[in-house]
Design an enzyme around this catalytic site. Sequence first.
Site, mmCIF file in Angstrom:
data_model
loop_
_atom_site.group_PDB
_atom_site.id
_atom_site.type_symbol
_atom_site.label_atom_id
_atom_site.label_comp_id
_atom_site.label_asym_id
_atom_site.label_seq_id
_atom_site.Cartn_x
_atom_site.Cartn_y
_atom_site.Cartn_z
ATOM 1 N N CYS A 120 -0.338 37.476 44.513
ATOM 2 C CA CYS A 120 0.127 37.247 45.649
ATOM 3 C C CYS A 120 -1.039 37.118 46.756
ATOM 4 O O CYS A 120 -0.966 38.463 46.425
ATOM 5 C CB CYS A 120 1.431 37.918 46.635
ATOM 6 S SG CYS A 120 1.692 37.295 48.167
ATOM 7 N N CYS A 123 0.072 38.713 50.617
ATOM 8 C CA CYS A 123 1.234 39.818 50.397
ATOM 9 C C CYS A 123 1.741 40.262 49.457
ATOM 10 O O CYS A 123 0.962 41.155 48.266
ATOM 11 C CB CYS A 123 1.668 39.564 51.187
ATOM 12 S SG CYS A 123 3.210 38.549 50.636
ATOM 13 N N SER A 124 2.513 40.173 48.936
ATOM 14 C CA SER A 124 2.912 40.898 47.284
ATOM 15 C C SER A 124 4.357 40.117 46.976
ATOM 16 O O SER A 124 5.178 40.570 46.194
ATOM 17 C CB SER A 124 3.836 42.606 47.190
ATOM 18 O OG SER A 124 3.953 42.787 48.266
ATOM 19 N N CYS A 125 4.198 38.666 46.910
ATOM 20 C CA CYS A 125 5.601 37.835 46.426
ATOM 21 C C CYS A 125 5.538 38.170 44.963
ATOM 22 O O CYS A 125 4.721 38.077 44.400
ATOM 23 C CB CYS A 125 5.565 36.248 46.530
ATOM 24 S SG CYS A 125 5.248 36.541 48.516
#
Lengths: 215, 87
Positions: A120, A123-125
């Site tokens: 991702c 962000c950090s999905c």
Amino acid sequence: MPHDHHDHHHDGLSASGHPFRSDNDEALTYWQRMEIAARELLIEKGIVTPAEVAAQIDAMDARSPANGAAVVARAWTDPAFKDRLLANGSDACREMGFDVGALHLVVVENTEAVHNLIVCTLCSCYPRTLLGLPPDWYKTRAYRSRAVIEPRKVLREFGLDLPDHVTVRVHDSTADMRYLVLPARPAGTDGMDEAALAALVTRDSMIGTGLPRQP
Amino acid sequence: MSERVRVRTMAPPGHVRAPYYLRGKVGEIERPLGAFKNPEQLAYGLDAEKKALFRVRFTMAEVWGERAERPDDTLDAELYEHWLERL
């Protein structure tokens, strides 16, 4: 000098030779204060109870890659389930009691010709229902930027040197989907049952930065 | 035959979901994903309208040009309809 127990006064090192971590007593950040304020207001207004907040944190902490591994092992042993999983990941996981909520799960299959890698960049999905909390490296700028620029070099650093005939497909999780890699079933596992197969499925093999264990 | 799209090169301020490295790049729609409330409005607590979302597949050659690590490796991203121009 690491692990030298003769002298307990090394500069800045513990008795076992490791650096001391500084105490975590800096001021709260803006967002930490916001979280506490919002939580206390919700409790004071009777919208949630402290027990419900604690139970939800426990439920979030209890999610682990074992969930995803169970899904992968089912797909390895049940071709009809695998078809449903690749067609609609969310519905297939719900059959097994794993609810990915409002988000949608896309499952991508590794084969002899294709290797998939999830990142991702924004962000950090991450598919937390199936894999729990993301590892720290998944959230770093280094992984997020390099996975799309030089995925093969990143994979080599994870110990995975892909042959030339394999195409790498990187999936940037930019919006409402979450991604799970369905790794290829290892050779030599013909007689194994679902539980034994699930034990071969690592977290990294479902992100695409690794392969399942060999039996 | 797959549908070809180009990611718009606009650069609005604020919360956007089209990664900068894909702006202006041409790819093929891998699959439609349905319609979702536009996160670029949701991020501000606005009453977001639903937008069609697509998975678009790019070649590494298209994204990185001569710097591509392997030209025929691919990159898929989710992009909302207002970021795509049909070719």
